[in-house]
Design an enzyme around this catalytic site. Structure first.
Site, mmCIF file in Angstrom:
data_model
loop_
_atom_site.group_PDB
_atom_site.id
_atom_site.type_symbol
_atom_site.label_atom_id
_atom_site.label_comp_id
_atom_site.label_asym_id
_atom_site.label_seq_id
_atom_site.Cartn_x
_atom_site.Cartn_y
_atom_site.Cartn_z
ATOM 1 N N GLY A 152 5.094 5.105 -3.539
ATOM 2 C CA GLY A 152 4.223 3.944 -3.624
ATOM 3 C C GLY A 152 4.071 3.277 -2.268
ATOM 4 O O GLY A 152 4.213 3.917 -1.218
ATOM 5 N N SER A 153 3.809 1.990 -2.279
ATOM 6 C CA SER A 153 3.499 1.269 -1.054
ATOM 7 C C SER A 153 4.742 1.029 -0.203
ATOM 8 O O SER A 153 5.871 0.950 -0.707
ATOM 9 C CB SER A 153 2.850 -0.078 -1.384
ATOM 10 O OG SER A 153 3.807 -0.974 -1.944
ATOM 11 N N THR A 154 4.518 0.877 1.098
ATOM 12 C CA THR A 154 5.613 0.564 2.012
ATOM 13 C C THR A 154 6.222 -0.790 1.671
ATOM 14 O O THR A 154 7.446 -0.963 1.748
ATOM 15 C CB THR A 154 5.108 0.580 3.466
ATOM 16 O OG1 THR A 154 4.598 1.895 3.761
ATOM 17 C CG2 THR A 154 6.219 0.241 4.446
ATOM 18 N N THR B 2 6.540 -2.263 -1.276
ATOM 19 C CA THR B 2 7.455 -2.112 -2.408
ATOM 20 C C THR B 2 8.675 -1.297 -2.017
ATOM 21 O O THR B 2 9.795 -1.574 -2.469
ATOM 22 C CB THR B 2 6.729 -1.453 -3.595
ATOM 23 O OG1 THR B 2 5.591 -2.255 -3.941
ATOM 24 C CG2 THR B 2 7.637 -1.331 -4.797
ATOM 25 N N GLY B 3 8.484 -0.292 -1.163
ATOM 26 C CA GLY B 3 9.611 0.502 -0.693
ATOM 27 C C GLY B 3 10.647 -0.354 0.017
ATOM 28 O O GLY B 3 11.865 -0.179 -0.185
ATOM 29 N N GLU C 276 8.848 7.871 -0.683
ATOM 30 C CA GLU C 276 7.596 8.417 -0.148
ATOM 31 C C GLU C 276 6.593 7.285 -0.198
ATOM 32 O O GLU C 276 6.100 6.919 -1.276
ATOM 33 C CB GLU C 276 7.142 9.627 -0.976
ATOM 34 C CG GLU C 276 6.040 10.422 -0.308
ATOM 35 C CD GLU C 276 4.671 10.124 -0.869
ATOM 36 O OE1 GLU C 276 3.986 9.231 -0.306
ATOM 37 O OE2 GLU C 276 4.293 10.753 -1.860
ATOM 38 N N CYS D 165 -1.840 9.563 -1.310
ATOM 39 C CA CYS D 165 -1.051 9.069 -0.179
ATOM 40 C C CYS D 165 -1.278 9.918 1.064
ATOM 41 O O CYS D 165 -1.418 9.394 2.167
ATOM 42 C CB CYS D 165 0.431 9.051 -0.537
ATOM 43 S SG CYS D 165 0.854 7.954 -1.904
#
Length: 466
Positions: A217-219, A221-222, A239, A273
């Protein structure tokens, strides 16, 4: 058609889930509570012990049986993801996604991690083995909800873990349908699905029962997952977002590569992505490349995913539609040239945006610097290859990149200088279940696929004797 899998998992009185193309309600999803998650954790921990006690061969045979079940329900799974996510059935779409699920299950079923002998001499015998971590939390995205979830599920199960998956709140029904199919052959409690919004997703990395969290998902949220998991020192595979650059070298037969260039950018209507999201083209072939891409964009049918002729679909949700529209409008305001597309297609449905080629874009434009995640490709002119390489490498996003040339040696030389987890030559975004995949820099860390991906779902242990 009536989709029996959607009917199977639909929850009366639950949250309505719309068809991405029409807005019509296709089913209702349950929303799980914190207590429900705790109960799943208890079941998963108990089930994992007996699952791990099986031989790797026995677990592999079960995964082969799970792949056969996916094949049995293939058309209904494709229909479910096409309606919920929006991607067309055909082309690089929903049917391909379901086929990939089968392929990744079969491949992981056959992988065997033999002990790796590190030293074997008169004084020391050491070998490296991998044990299951126990309970894995798998948090998936909405763009490839089935395929990416299988990327996480298959290796985690093969090595002997139990798995709790958390689908995106935008695409919960298709993932619940997939899990229900897999659970026709898996032991009870080994694979479960927890459903809910961001607060449910946040509960997984913060919980000490999970030995591993896998997230796509998104950076943003990561980073939140890293922070939430820090107290437990939980193992992570992340990822994260990409803003993949491609470079077309001078002297390239652009017409020969145009189709691959287009689908490298527009696969899943750009909602991938590792899609091509900014294309650098040498000035000697710039106009030819732009014209070739626009020609393909104009000829590629867009429509509702379940219509057999469609090859491009809608944006999955209004949030992403707003992002795409904002970036294109900003490009217009900057005087960038809209070669084709450039506006919504309301006659097709509420979330449709026409396939768009933007010429004369520049680094620093939001459309270039931000991940658009939609059917828009900015094309940037360059004169000096060294400058193009530097521009391709300047962003923190570094999931994938590509080089396009008819000179194999020259293409390889440039590829080795690009900063990305995967660099493709004369294609973009292609993946293989045995070839490791993952990002660097702001696009995450850890590898998926193949032996490296299987190892990542386990704990390495060194056994030493003599």
């Amino acid at each position: 058609m009536t989709n029996r899998l959607i009917e199977r998992v639909s929850h009366a009185g639950g949250r309505p889930i719309p068809d991405a193309a029409t807005g019509e309600i296709i089913g209702h999803t349950r929303e799980d509570s914190a207590a429900a998650l705790e109960a799943m954790i208890s079941r998963g921990v108990a089930a994992q012990r007996s699952w791990a006690a099986l031989s790797p061969h026995a677990r592999g045979m079960t995964l082969h049986a799970a792949a056969a079940k996916v094949a049995e329900y293939a058309e209904e799974l494709a229909d479910a993801v096409s309606r919920e996510q929006g991607k067309p059935l055909n082309g690089p779409g929903a049917r391909l996604e379901v086929e990939a699920c089968q392929r990744w299950l079969h491949t992981n079923a056959d992988l065997e991690l033999a002990p790796e002998v590190l030293v074997d001499d008169a004084e020391n015998y050491s070998e490296l083995i991998y044990r299951p971590v126990g309970l894995v939390g798998a948090i998936g995205p909405w763009n490839w909800p089935l395929m990416i979830m299988i990327w996480q599920i298959a290796p985690a199960l093969k090595i002997g873990n139990a798995v709790i998956v958390k689908p995106s709140e935008y695409t919960p029904l298709s993932v619940q349908a997939l899990v229900s199919v897999l659970n026709e052959v898996l032991p009870d409690g080994v694979l479960q699905v927890v459903v809910g919004g961001p607060e449910v997703g946040a509960a997984l990395p913060a919980h000490p029962a999970f030995g591993k969290i896998m997230f796509t998902g998104s950076t943003r949220t990561g980073k939140a997952i890293i922070k939430a998991s820090a107290q437990n020192v939980t193992r992570l595979t992340l990822e994260l977002g990409g803003n993949d650059a491609g470079i077309v070298l001078p002297g390239t037969d652009v017409r020969k590569h145009a189709e691959n260039l287009f689908w490298g950018a527009f696969i899943n209507t750009g909602q991938t992505c590792a899609a091509l999201k900014r294309l650098y083209v040498h000035e000697s072939q710039y106009d030819e490349t732009v014209a070739a891409l626009a020609e393909i964009a104009n000829a590629t049918p867009m429509g509702r995913g379940v219509d057999e002729e469609s090859l491009l679909g809608p944006l999955q949700n209004r949030m992403q539609f707003a992002v795409v529209e904002r970036l294109v409008e900003d490009a217009k305001a900057r005087g960038r040239r809209i070669v084709t597309g450039g506006d919504p297609a309301p006659e097709l449905g509420p979330n449709f945006f026409r396939a768009t080629i933007v010429a004369d874009a520049e680094d620093g434009d939001p459309l270039v610097d931000e991940e658009q995640f939609g059917p828009v490709l900015p094309v940037i002119r360059y004169a000096d290859l060294e400058d193009a390489i530097a521009r391709a490498n300047r962003l923190d996003a570094a999931l994938g990149a590509s080089v396009w040339s008819d000179d194999a040696q020259r293409a390889r030389e440039v590829a080795l200088r690009l900063e990305a987890g995967t660099v493709w030559i004369n294609k973009h975004g292609g993946i293989h279940p045995l070839v490791p995949f993952g990002g660097i820099k702001g696009s995450g860390y850890g590898l998926e696929f193949g032996f490296e991906g299987l190892k990542a779902t386990g704990v390495p242990v060194v056994i030493t004797s003599r």
